[in-house]
Design an enzyme around this catalytic site. Structure first.
Site, PDB file in Angstrom:
ATOM      1  N   GLY A  11      41.250  34.262 -34.326  1.00 31.58           N
ATOM      2  CA  GLY A  11      41.870  34.270 -35.646  1.00 31.58           C
ATOM      3  C   GLY A  11      40.863  33.940 -36.731  1.00 31.58           C
ATOM      4  N   ARG A  72      40.301  40.276 -30.639  1.00 35.59           N
ATOM      5  CA  ARG A  72      40.514  39.611 -29.354  1.00 35.59           C
ATOM      6  C   ARG A  72      40.220  40.630 -28.254  1.00 35.59           C
ATOM      7  NH1 ARG A  72      42.973  34.841 -30.837  1.00 35.59           N
ATOM      8  NH2 ARG A  72      44.229  34.926 -32.746  1.00 35.59           N
ATOM      9  N   ASP A 103      38.984  27.903 -29.321  1.00 33.30           N
ATOM     10  CA  ASP A 103      38.726  27.634 -27.905  1.00 33.30           C
ATOM     11  C   ASP A 103      38.569  28.908 -27.075  1.00 33.30           C
ATOM     12  OD1 ASP A 103      41.373  28.356 -28.061  1.00 33.30           O
ATOM     13  OD2 ASP A 103      42.148  26.623 -26.987  1.00 33.30           O
ATOM     14  N   THR A 125      38.698  27.534 -37.092  1.00 34.74           N
ATOM     15  CA  THR A 125      40.116  27.791 -36.874  1.00 34.74           C
ATOM     16  C   THR A 125      40.913  26.901 -37.813  1.00 34.74           C
ATOM     17  OG1 THR A 125      41.979  27.490 -35.353  1.00 34.74           O
ATOM     18  CG2 THR A 125      40.009  26.205 -34.901  1.00 34.74           C
ATOM     19  N   ASP A 127      43.723  25.737 -37.299  1.00 36.48           N
ATOM     20  CA  ASP A 127      44.601  24.848 -36.532  1.00 36.48           C
ATOM     21  C   ASP A 127      44.048  23.432 -36.370  1.00 36.48           C
ATOM     22  OD1 ASP A 127      46.102  27.142 -36.240  1.00 36.48           O
ATOM     23  OD2 ASP A 127      45.459  27.521 -34.179  1.00 36.48           O
ATOM     24  N   ASP A 129      42.426  22.285 -33.913  1.00 41.41           N
ATOM     25  CA  ASP A 129      42.875  21.889 -32.570  1.00 41.41           C
ATOM     26  C   ASP A 129      41.740  21.811 -31.550  1.00 41.41           C
ATOM     27  OD1 ASP A 129      42.329  24.587 -32.475  1.00 41.41           O
ATOM     28  OD2 ASP A 129      44.150  25.147 -31.398  1.00 41.41           O
ATOM     29  N   ARG A 171      49.673  26.633 -34.063  1.00 38.40           N
ATOM     30  CA  ARG A 171      49.835  26.921 -32.633  1.00 38.40           C
ATOM     31  C   ARG A 171      50.433  25.704 -31.945  1.00 38.40           C
ATOM     32  NH1 ARG A 171      44.836  29.397 -29.211  1.00 38.40           N
ATOM     33  NH2 ARG A 171      44.128  27.262 -29.569  1.00 38.40           N
TER      34      ARG A 171
END
Length: 319
Positions: A11, A72, A103, A125, A127, A129, A171
């Site tokens: 992303g 992707r 990741d 990202t 996120d 995360d 996410r």
């Protein structure tokens, strides 16, 4: 090391261009040849690789998205796909690779490093995360996009005396919801890391209604479930007029914040340093405002943890 490459994958996130710029200019500063790989690992397998110059990254530090594009790739997950990628790099003579993403991107870097091709990961990202770094590139910009959107929603929520459930990205991580909830003074923050009892949320809404509160804002992380369904549950339980806004991909766009531009520049430049030192299989990050690096295997095997003290503070301030 004389020739290195850079790609973005997964992303997109605001600040990726700033990271690409830093990698290219840092490499050129040290007289390295630098090549941009377009469309992530797919482009790497297909040989979609171009040499980059100073002008290649001119006027991009303020732009969202990624000039290298992203994709992707299921094929790259296979040994055959990874060997195709390595063969393409050998044709050009690339000796190292910098990958910017999350990741999934790092798992690709891990596989290439295991096959003898050194890679450095740069966390990009929204996120936030990824373990091993306090912040990922793009998180701050996405956070400010959410804060601005919630401020606008609060205006109409007040005008019509409504409860609003606002679903944000992240996410399986609740960082965006938590930080935005605290910044916007949300009545409740619903995140996957903490199983907030629905009855507590309802009780808080009713207490606010009893003391004359005209509106309520609830931040819900997408990892918990559907904002639309959650809003319907609230309406069914309380009979309050409830609306739902799913912010969606607007959170990924826009010009990166000053913080994200500086973070991306620092991390991208350090990634080049590591390759020049002959180091691969690492991820660069920022901890306590110091640029650090960790083994990618260690990062991928560690779970990102949310700041639970911030979550408790959010609850305390939303009484």
């Amino acid at each position: 090391m004389k020739k290195i490459g850079v790609l973005t994958s997964g992303g997109d996130a605001p600040g990726m261009n700033a990271a690409v710029r830093a990698v290219v200019r840092k490499a050129l500063y040290h007289d390295l040849d630098i090549y941009g790989i377009y469309y992530g690992y797919d482009g790497l397998m297909e040989g979609n690789i171009q040499k980059m110059e100073l002008g290649s990254v001119g006027d991009i530090i303020q732009r969202g998205g990624t000039i290298l594009y992203s994709a992707r790739s299921d094929d790259f997950r296979t040994d055959e796909g990874q060997m195709r990628a390595i063969e393409q790099m050998k044709k050009i003579g690339l000796e190292g690779l910098i990958v910017i993403g999350g990741d999934g991107t790092f798992r690709g870097a891990q596989k290439l490093t295991e096959k003898g091709f050194p890679c450095i990961g740069v966390p990009g990202t929204i996120d936030n995360d990824i373990s091993g770094t306090d912040f990922t590139i793009g998180f701050d910009t996405a956070l400010n996009t959410i804060v601005d959107a919630v401020d606008k929603i609060r205006d109409t929520a007040t005008s019509h005396e409504r409860t609003y459930v606002i679903e944000v990205m992240g996410r399986d991580a609740g960082d965006l919801a938590l930080w935005a909830g605290l910044a916007n003074g949300a009545e409740s923050v619903i995140i996957p890391e903490r199983n907030e009892d629905f009855e507590n949320v309802i009780a808080k809404l009713k207490r606010g209604q009893e003391r004359g509160k005209k509106h309520s804002i609830i931040l819900l992380a997408e990892g918990v479930g559907s904002g639309v369904e959650y809003g319907q549950r609230i309406k069914d339980e309380t009979n309050m007029e409830t609306r739902v806004t799913v912010l969606g991909h607007i959170q990924r766009g826009g010009s990166p914040s000053g913080f994200d531009r500086v973070l991306a520049s620092r991390l991208g430049a350090r990634a080049v340093d590591l390759l020049m030192e002959g180091i691969g299989g690492r991820m660069v990050g920022i901890q306590n405002n110091v640029v650090v690096h960790h083994d990618i295997n260690e990062i991928l095997n560690k779970k990102h943890h949310i700041n639970m003290k911030m979550y408790e503070l959010s609850n305390q301030l939303s009484i």
